[in-house]
Design an enzyme around this catalytic site. Structure first.
Site, PDB file in Angstrom:
ATOM      1  N   ASP A  13     -13.929  16.886   2.070  1.00  0.00           N
ATOM      2  CA  ASP A  13     -13.726  18.237   2.329  1.00  0.00           C
ATOM      3  C   ASP A  13     -12.556  18.158   2.362  1.00  0.00           C
ATOM      4  OD1 ASP A  13     -14.804  17.485   4.544  1.00  0.00           O
ATOM      5  OD2 ASP A  13     -15.628  18.871   4.990  1.00  0.00           O
ATOM      6  N   ASP A  15     -16.452   7.675  12.917  1.00  0.00           N
ATOM      7  CA  ASP A  15     -15.192   7.566  13.420  1.00  0.00           C
ATOM      8  C   ASP A  15     -15.169   7.413  15.215  1.00  0.00           C
ATOM      9  OD1 ASP A  15     -16.748  10.345  13.967  1.00  0.00           O
ATOM     10  OD2 ASP A  15     -15.228  11.021  13.803  1.00  0.00           O
TER      11      ASP A  15
HETATM   12  N1  UDP Z   1     -22.449  13.745   4.698  1.00  0.00           N
HETATM   13  C1  UDP Z   1     -23.191  12.570   4.277  1.00  0.00           C
HETATM   14  N2  UDP Z   1     -24.384  12.517   4.282  1.00  0.00           N
HETATM   15  C2  UDP Z   1     -25.221  14.236   4.848  1.00  0.00           C
HETATM   16  C3  UDP Z   1     -23.876  15.157   5.505  1.00  0.00           C
HETATM   17  C4  UDP Z   1     -22.975  14.852   4.768  1.00  0.00           C
HETATM   18  O1  UDP Z   1     -22.533  11.441   3.837  1.00  0.00           O
HETATM   19  O2  UDP Z   1     -26.512  13.747   4.839  1.00  0.00           O
HETATM   20  C5  UDP Z   1     -20.949  13.087   4.793  1.00  0.00           C
HETATM   21  C6  UDP Z   1     -20.381  14.339   3.948  1.00  0.00           C
HETATM   22  O3  UDP Z   1     -20.042  14.492   2.569  1.00  0.00           O
HETATM   23  C7  UDP Z   1     -18.835  15.076   4.615  1.00  0.00           C
HETATM   24  C8  UDP Z   1     -18.874  14.380   5.650  1.00  0.00           C
HETATM   25  O4  UDP Z   1     -19.821  13.553   5.673  1.00  0.00           O
HETATM   26  O5  UDP Z   1     -18.207  13.844   3.632  1.00  0.00           O
HETATM   27  C9  UDP Z   1     -19.713  14.882   6.911  1.00  0.00           C
HETATM   28  O6  UDP Z   1     -20.194  16.671   5.594  1.00  0.00           O
HETATM   29  P1  UDP Z   1     -19.380  18.053   6.905  1.00  0.00           P
HETATM   30  O7  UDP Z   1     -18.742  17.578   5.882  1.00  0.00           O
HETATM   31  O8  UDP Z   1     -20.808  18.216   5.867  1.00  0.00           O
HETATM   32  O9  UDP Z   1     -20.229  17.855   8.266  1.00  0.00           O
HETATM   33  P2  UDP Z   1     -18.965  18.365   9.583  1.00  0.00           P
HETATM   34  O10 UDP Z   1     -18.959  16.642   9.897  1.00  0.00           O
HETATM   35  O11 UDP Z   1     -17.354  18.475   9.007  1.00  0.00           O
HETATM   36  O12 UDP Z   1     -19.437  19.301   9.882  1.00  0.00           O
HETATM   37 MN    MN Z   2     -16.864  18.876   7.026  1.00  0.00          MN
END
Ligand code: UDP
Ligand code: MN
Length: 379
Positions: free
Chosen positions: A202, A290
């Site tokens: 994203d 991270d």
């Molecule tokens: N992601 C993943 N596996 C999952 C869900 C998410 O690899 O089952 C990856 C997703 O494609 C993105 C990152 O982890 O690159 C962060 O996911 P997301 O934006 O949905 O969550 P955030 O941590 O930003 O709330």
């Molecule tokens: Mn995200």
């Protein structure tokens, strides 16, 4: 008449004074707590039963020496995150904080093939998120970009040759995400390139700005560039032997905003990051991918994060990125912030309904010669 007005005025002044006194003597605001990572942190800290281990906020951000705050329910955790994000937000008046880590004078002329951009994704987001990136920024920079996913997809393989099926689990668990980061790291080392950058699916990457930024640092030195979303170092517990743990604190660049590491530094990370080591390092502090990168770089190697305000995740208010400064930003994102849709504010050429992430509009702003960008677009 004048007398009555004067008395009213006096009464009003006294009221205002009393209100001010009440505000000043009220309880001080609670100390700030983790300012980011929302759902991701929650999931990562959740035990096998799915319930967040509140004292698992051993991984809370805390000033050195400050007591770690205990959180007893999910809703309390959410409200603390929201409140502290607000605390950590830009100062009132929309004046941005001074951003360090801005490009300095160039030290190296970088070509696109000097940089390895790893995009982390998962099969369920190939259509929902990745296609948008392929249409926009990746279409201009295919030779730099490598997609790390967890499932075969013929349609995706037809579009780009740079797809890596990590065979990691498709879960959003700490282990699955670290498994992907481990593969990203190994592929970067194999590639021989000068810079490793990681982004989520994203993120919009403004590659010209990225090359400008990276070109102002020598890739042979130890450089870790990114933006923390916490307002203080994260405090974790490091397992040092079978039955011994000790506290450790360090800064880390949030993965959702993207970060970059020079080859010089990446090579030094090898004992803790290459092969299967990244996963065991992540287990040692039981934090997401991270944070593990920050732990290796800052805590184990003693290299400080260079903060850069040009990286942006959806954990910050993206409306505050000025449209006039889009050319300078290195990464952008979209998503939710404090339960509201969060995206960069940019006028046209596509409506918010047609382009909710604003990535198409941003792309046309940065690359107006793109065939699908309306020719008449005026920014
Ligand atoms: N992601 C993943 N596996 C999952 C869900 C998410 O690899 O089952 C990856 C997703 O494609 C993105 C990152 O982890 O690159 C962060 O996911 P997301 O934006 O949905 O969550 P955030 O941590 O930003 O709330
Ligand atoms: Mn995200």
């Amino acid at each position: 008449m004048l007398k009555r007005c004067g008395r009213r005025l006096l009464l009003a002044l006294a009221g205002a004074l009393l209100a001010c006194l009440l505000v000043l003597t009220a309880d001080p605001p609670p100390p700030p707590v983790p300012a980011e990572r929302g759902r991701r942190a929650l999931r990562s800290l959740a035990g096998p039963s799915g319930a967040a281990r509140a004292p698992g906020l051993e991984a809370a951000a805390a000033a050195p020496g400050a007591p770690v705050r205990e959180v007893h329910s999910l809703s309390e955790y959410f409200s603390l995150l929201t409140r502290s994000r607000r605390d950590a937000g830009p100062p009132p008046g929309g004046v941005p904080r001074p951003a360090d880590g801005r490009p300095r004078s160039p030290v190296e002329q970088l070509a696109p093939r000097d940089v390895f951009i790893a995009v982390k994704t998962t099969k369920k987001f190939h259509r929902a998120r990745l296609d948008l990136l392929l249409e926009t920024w990746i279409s201009r920079h295919e030779e730099m970009t490598f997609i790390f996913t967890d499932g075969e997809d013929e349609a995706l393989a037809r579009r780009t040759g740079h797809v890596v099926n990590t065979n990691c689990s498709a879960a959003h668990s700490r282990q699955a995400l670290s498994c992907k980061m481990a593969v990203e790291y190994d592929r970067f080392i194999e590639s021989g390139r000068k810079w490793f950058c990681h982004v989520d699916d994203d993120n919009y990457v403004n590659v010209r700005a990225l090359l400008r930024l990276l070109g102002s640092y020598p890739h042979t030195q130890d450089i870790y560039l990114g933006k923390p979303s916490l307002d203080r170092p994260i405090q974790a517990t490091e397992r040092v032997s079978e039955n011994k743990v000790r506290p450790v604190h360090f800064w880390f660049a949030t993965g959702g905003a993207g970060f970059c590491i020079s080859r010089g530094l990446a090579l030094k990370m090898s004992p803790w990051a290459s092969g299967g080591h990244f996963l065991s390092t992540a287990e040692r502090i039981r934090l997401p991918d991270d944070c593990t990168v920050g732990y290796i770089v800052e805590a184990l190697l003693g290299v400080p994060l260079v903060r850069c305000g040009l990286f942006h995740s959806h954990l910050e208010n993206l409306q505050q990125v000025p449209a006039s400064a889009l050319h300078e930003q290195v990464t952008l994102s979209y998503g939710m912030f404090e339960n509201k849709r969060n995206a960069v504010h940019i006028k046209g050429p596509f409506s918010v309904e047609a382009d909710p992430s604003r990535f198409r509009s941003i792309h046309c702003h940065l690359y107006p010669d793109t065939p699908w960008c309306p020719r008449t677009a005026i920014f």
